[in-house]
Design a protein around this motif. Sequence first.
Motif, mmCIF file in Angstrom:
data_model
loop_
_atom_site.group_PDB
_atom_site.id
_atom_site.type_symbol
_atom_site.label_atom_id
_atom_site.label_comp_id
_atom_site.label_asym_id
_atom_site.label_seq_id
_atom_site.Cartn_x
_atom_site.Cartn_y
_atom_site.Cartn_z
ATOM 1 N N LEU A 48 0.840 -1.209 0.000
ATOM 2 C CA LEU A 48 0.000 0.000 0.000
ATOM 3 C C LEU A 48 0.873 1.256 0.000
ATOM 4 C CD1 LEU A 48 -2.647 -1.078 2.685
ATOM 5 C CD2 LEU A 48 -2.635 -1.609 0.251
ATOM 6 N N ASP B 257 -5.727 -2.605 7.217
ATOM 7 C CA ASP B 257 -5.834 -1.711 6.062
ATOM 8 C C ASP B 257 -6.102 -2.450 4.754
ATOM 9 O OD1 ASP B 257 -4.998 1.089 7.164
ATOM 10 O OD2 ASP B 257 -3.571 -0.320 8.028
ATOM 11 N N ALA B 258 -5.907 -3.750 4.752
ATOM 12 C CA ALA B 258 -6.160 -4.524 3.536
ATOM 13 C C ALA B 258 -6.240 -6.000 3.880
ATOM 14 C CB ALA B 258 -5.055 -4.291 2.502
ATOM 15 N N PRO C 252 -2.097 -7.521 -1.646
ATOM 16 C CA PRO C 252 -3.445 -6.935 -1.521
ATOM 17 C C PRO C 252 -4.201 -6.811 -2.837
ATOM 18 C CG PRO C 252 -1.767 -5.240 -1.305
ATOM 19 C CD PRO C 252 -1.035 -6.543 -1.386
ATOM 20 N N TYR D 89 -6.852 -1.977 -4.117
ATOM 21 C CA TYR D 89 -6.289 -1.098 -3.099
ATOM 22 C C TYR D 89 -5.372 -0.066 -3.739
ATOM 23 C CZ TYR D 89 -7.897 -4.541 0.342
ATOM 24 O OH TYR D 89 -8.659 -5.385 1.111
ATOM 25 N N ASN D 90 -5.157 1.017 -3.000
ATOM 26 C CA ASN D 90 -4.324 2.106 -3.485
ATOM 27 C C ASN D 90 -2.925 1.608 -3.845
ATOM 28 O OD1 ASN D 90 -3.527 4.829 -3.983
ATOM 29 N ND2 ASN D 90 -2.592 4.893 -1.939
ATOM 30 N N SER E 128 -1.547 -0.673 -5.551
ATOM 31 C CA SER E 128 -1.213 -2.072 -5.280
ATOM 32 C C SER E 128 -1.374 -2.979 -6.493
ATOM 33 C CB SER E 128 -2.083 -2.594 -4.127
ATOM 34 O OG SER E 128 -1.827 -1.897 -2.934
ATOM 35 N N ASP F 115 -12.343 -4.426 8.829
ATOM 36 C CA ASP F 115 -11.798 -4.060 7.522
ATOM 37 C C ASP F 115 -12.740 -4.580 6.442
ATOM 38 O OD1 ASP F 115 -10.386 -3.650 5.225
ATOM 39 O OD2 ASP F 115 -8.659 -4.879 5.770
ATOM 40 N N THR G 50 -13.081 -4.373 3.307
ATOM 41 C CA THR G 50 -12.529 -4.151 1.981
ATOM 42 C C THR G 50 -12.369 -5.496 1.276
ATOM 43 O OG1 THR G 50 -10.237 -4.274 2.762
ATOM 44 C CG2 THR G 50 -11.281 -2.095 2.738
#
Length: 573
Positions: free
Chosen positions: A44, A193-194, A201, A205-206, A208, A301, A303
């Motif tokens: 990330l 966060d992931a 990830p 995701y940002n 990634s 999380d 996500t």
Amino acid sequence: MVTWVLHYLLVAFLIAISYDIDAASAGITRHYQFDIQLKNITRLCKTKTIVTVNGKFPGPKVTAREGDNLQIKVVNHVSNNISIHWHGIRQLRSGWADGPSYVTQCPIRTGQSYVYNFTVTGQRGTLWWHAHIQWMRATVYGPLIILPKLHQPYPFPKPYKQVPIMFGEWFNADPQAVLQQALQTGAGPNASDAHTFNGLPGPLYNCSTKDTYKLMVKPGKTYLLRLINAALNDELFFTIANHTLTVVEADACYVKPFQTKIVLLGPGQTTNVLLKTKPIYPNATFYMLARPYFTGQGTIDNTTVAGILQYQHHSKSSKNLSIIKPSLPPINSTSYAANFTKMFRSLASSTFPANVPKIVDKKYFFTVGLGTNPCPKNQTCQGPTNTTKFAASINNVSFILPNKTSLLQSYFVGKSNNVFMTDFPTAPIFPFNYTGTPPNNTMVSRGTKVVVLKYNTTVELVLQGTSILGIEAHPIHLHGFNFYVVGQGFGNFNPARDPKQYNLVDPVERNTISVPSGGWVAIRFLADNPGVWLMHCHIEIHLSWGLTMAWVVLDGDLPNQKLLPPPSDFPKC
């Protein structure tokens, strides 16, 4: 003379055959070394230092055959204490190698080492290993693959290739700091966060996209996907776009095959699925997705991790192919979770029988769920109220780990009275409407209490979820044993009605089972493994809050029914 020589040769031949059979049955010794060391990892767009095994994240794959002896030397090069649990290994008479810190061993300290020495007996399939101290397993985990004995086939079509896929969680922060903050403030922990596939990830995701797990396959082949949920706190749905999966194993136990589009795994659980690829090269790639299943009230999380299933073709370019994305159930889809869980059945064949206990010696009824502890004086907490902290318990006992010795060591040397008590309640002391309106008093008691079982006791245990501070599923893992899931349902367990519906013919055999959200599950097992065995929720924050207890199984009368003595390099506290 000739007759005597022929007789001698025949006897020698028969002895040699017998030796070969015994050797094949006994297996071989396999050696591994795990160096616990720090490694800089970037995910990330953030680089952080994590604890790893041999610098790998996830850690190295351990492979053995049924009957093999494993000797795995763990050397600790970091400042954290460490211990490794071989999740799902029964550890027959070898409880010293089970791994949970302060339960079967003291942790391995900086600069020290310990050889985990155990034999894989009567097991084959997908298991895994992970750190078993605080939240170290956030990065310290890996697959443990047990192949069948030589020349013993799978009870399903032989796969073209076998692929472990581990689900995990990634924290930008230090997971140990996340835990300590939660315990200090009394609040729920900050979410990860992931989610990850094999540590990656993926593109949702940002920054990634480059960290995306890709499964390369050929058309018209059968792949065995060994799915392992190593996430700290999340049950996860998993699917592959436009592909059907055939479930053939759960927790290293074969099951009657069934097809599904979506698999659900709780933390700690493993599931083997067959993936039959399309017969011809498709003009597309396919997303593999995993996302949480959750019905509680805390922050998680929510996500989605994505990987890519991509077909290989010698003449076709994979660039600019469309990506097909699947759908997953809603995050709170308890109906899907229940229907999926009910699909699991043991093979119950002559080769792989379902040895579920038909006669029960001891029955237990355990409530599992959340609760509260009082906030320390002169401190404002962030739990359910500003005067309480979150806690968790079994039968209203929130477990306290010892910190100067291990339960197994204190039991073995006969000094258990100073470490644990044997008065763990066999049923709730104060019965209430477990899944209805919760009681006004949500405080839990605290203690180090165990249940003592005589060797070869048959046990029936009903695990009842509660509605205190919300209803949610609890994946309960039992160390040292497999068990049979004979019944499950929603609401409060009815001892007069529900046992009549038990499945005693082909119940699934597991080591980790999810207590349904707002419901109950009944399991049976044979206490044929002497030692001290932890049973706990595999949602890591619930374990940290005390949702755990331990069974002490006494030695039997025969020499092969007694716990072996501790090894010479047993870690000291």
